[in-house]
Design a protein around this motif. Sequence first.
Motif, mmCIF file in Angstrom:
data_model
loop_
_atom_site.group_PDB
_atom_site.id
_atom_site.type_symbol
_atom_site.label_atom_id
_atom_site.label_comp_id
_atom_site.label_asym_id
_atom_site.label_seq_id
_atom_site.Cartn_x
_atom_site.Cartn_y
_atom_site.Cartn_z
ATOM 1 N N SER A 13 0.864 -1.188 0.000
ATOM 2 C CA SER A 13 0.000 0.000 0.000
ATOM 3 C C SER A 13 0.895 1.230 0.000
ATOM 4 N N ALA A 14 0.392 2.302 -0.573
ATOM 5 C CA ALA A 14 1.128 3.565 -0.590
ATOM 6 C C ALA A 14 0.163 4.684 -0.255
ATOM 7 N N VAL A 15 0.651 5.636 0.521
ATOM 8 C CA VAL A 15 -0.180 6.761 0.934
ATOM 9 C C VAL A 15 0.604 8.056 0.736
ATOM 10 N N ARG A 16 -0.075 9.057 0.240
ATOM 11 C CA ARG A 16 0.534 10.378 0.079
ATOM 12 C C ARG A 16 0.704 10.996 1.452
ATOM 13 N N VAL A 17 1.917 11.398 1.780
ATOM 14 C CA VAL A 17 2.186 12.070 3.054
ATOM 15 C C VAL A 17 1.919 13.562 2.885
ATOM 16 N N ASP A 18 2.484 14.128 1.821
ATOM 17 C CA ASP A 18 2.275 15.542 1.481
ATOM 18 C C ASP A 18 2.722 15.736 0.035
ATOM 19 N N ALA A 19 2.831 16.979 -0.402
ATOM 20 C CA ALA A 19 3.204 17.252 -1.785
ATOM 21 C C ALA A 19 4.653 16.872 -2.096
ATOM 22 N N ALA A 38 9.167 18.244 -7.979
ATOM 23 C CA ALA A 38 10.509 18.827 -8.082
ATOM 24 C C ALA A 38 11.596 17.789 -7.793
ATOM 25 N N GLY A 39 11.185 16.634 -7.302
ATOM 26 C CA GLY A 39 12.148 15.591 -6.946
ATOM 27 C C GLY A 39 12.718 15.817 -5.561
ATOM 28 N N ARG A 40 13.285 14.764 -4.996
ATOM 29 C CA ARG A 40 13.959 14.874 -3.702
ATOM 30 C C ARG A 40 15.101 13.875 -3.664
ATOM 31 N N LEU A 41 16.151 14.228 -2.968
ATOM 32 C CA LEU A 41 17.368 13.433 -2.957
ATOM 33 C C LEU A 41 17.350 12.292 -1.938
ATOM 34 N N ASP A 42 16.419 12.329 -0.990
ATOM 35 C CA ASP A 42 16.434 11.342 0.097
ATOM 36 C C ASP A 42 15.446 10.197 -0.105
ATOM 37 N N ALA A 43 14.968 10.013 -1.334
ATOM 38 C CA ALA A 43 14.008 8.938 -1.600
ATOM 39 C C ALA A 43 14.112 8.508 -3.057
ATOM 40 N N PHE A 44 13.680 7.293 -3.338
ATOM 41 C CA PHE A 44 13.656 6.772 -4.704
ATOM 42 C C PHE A 44 12.421 7.307 -5.418
ATOM 43 N N ASN A 45 12.608 7.791 -6.665
ATOM 44 C CA ASN A 45 11.449 8.151 -7.468
ATOM 45 C C ASN A 45 10.921 6.855 -8.098
ATOM 46 N N PRO A 46 9.767 6.888 -8.748
ATOM 47 C CA PRO A 46 9.200 5.643 -9.280
ATOM 48 C C PRO A 46 10.120 4.879 -10.235
ATOM 49 N N ALA A 47 10.831 5.572 -11.133
ATOM 50 C CA ALA A 47 11.731 4.884 -12.064
ATOM 51 C C ALA A 47 12.897 4.237 -11.313
ATOM 52 N N GLU A 48 13.438 4.949 -10.328
ATOM 53 C CA GLU A 48 14.533 4.390 -9.525
ATOM 54 C C GLU A 48 14.052 3.207 -8.698
ATOM 55 N N LEU A 49 12.831 3.284 -8.228
ATOM 56 C CA LEU A 49 12.256 2.186 -7.462
ATOM 57 C C LEU A 49 12.086 0.945 -8.330
ATOM 58 N N LEU A 50 11.661 1.138 -9.576
ATOM 59 C CA LEU A 50 11.563 0.026 -10.526
ATOM 60 C C LEU A 50 12.934 -0.607 -10.739
ATOM 61 N N MET A 51 13.942 0.229 -10.924
ATOM 62 C CA MET A 51 15.295 -0.284 -11.137
ATOM 63 C C MET A 51 15.822 -0.984 -9.880
ATOM 64 N N ALA A 52 15.504 -0.457 -8.706
ATOM 65 C CA ALA A 52 15.909 -1.109 -7.457
ATOM 66 C C ALA A 52 15.221 -2.461 -7.318
ATOM 67 N N ALA A 53 13.951 -2.534 -7.721
ATOM 68 C CA ALA A 53 13.230 -3.809 -7.685
ATOM 69 C C ALA A 53 13.876 -4.818 -8.628
ATOM 70 N N LEU A 54 14.305 -4.350 -9.795
ATOM 71 C CA LEU A 54 14.987 -5.217 -10.749
ATOM 72 C C LEU A 54 16.300 -5.732 -10.161
ATOM 73 N N ALA A 55 17.074 -4.850 -9.555
ATOM 74 C CA ALA A 55 18.344 -5.253 -8.933
ATOM 75 C C ALA A 55 18.103 -6.241 -7.792
ATOM 76 N N ALA A 56 17.114 -5.953 -6.955
ATOM 77 C CA ALA A 56 16.804 -6.856 -5.838
ATOM 78 C C ALA A 56 16.379 -8.225 -6.338
ATOM 79 N N CYS A 57 15.604 -8.252 -7.419
ATOM 80 C CA CYS A 57 15.153 -9.524 -7.973
ATOM 81 C C CYS A 57 16.317 -10.322 -8.545
ATOM 82 N N MET A 58 17.255 -9.636 -9.181
ATOM 83 C CA MET A 58 18.439 -10.315 -9.702
ATOM 84 C C MET A 58 19.253 -10.929 -8.560
ATOM 85 N N ILE A 59 19.459 -10.154 -7.503
ATOM 86 C CA ILE A 59 20.236 -10.657 -6.362
ATOM 87 C C ILE A 59 19.497 -11.803 -5.674
#
Length: 140
Positions: A13-19, A38-59
């Motif tokens: 599940s995902a919930v919007r915390v704020d803008a 505007a993006g943020r440096l302390d979290a994965f954006n959706p594309a990065e999250l997809l790529m992280a999921a791909l890396a995790a699945c490979m490992i």
Amino acid sequence: MSETTTKMIFSVSAVRVDAHGSLARCKNADITLDTDLAGRLDAFNPAELLMAALAACMIKGIERVTPILKFKLRGVEVRLHGVRQDVPPKMESIDYEIVVDTDENDHRLELLHDNVKKYSTVFNTVAPGTQLRGVLKRAN
């Protein structure tokens, strides 16, 4: 004769915390998501999250097959580089490099890579719609 298979079920599940961000939850884990326009440096954006999921699945795939193949390794690193196209918005390509710290021979490395490509859920989900290419190589 019909074949019965057990399907794995996943719930997130995902919930919007704020803008500036959102929070994804699964089991006892939380992930802060970059959903700020505007993006943020302390979290994965959706594309990065997809790529992280791909890396995790490979490992995870490597963890699954190494005991079966009796493949000895000391570590694994996955490096990914993705390119997003604007119209329609999608990941156009993802290049990857799987670096395995091992003394196994080149044939065994190829066998491990074949298993990663064949049995990784996220890899097989992403591959039909994205130019997915990469290598598995020995660490220096």
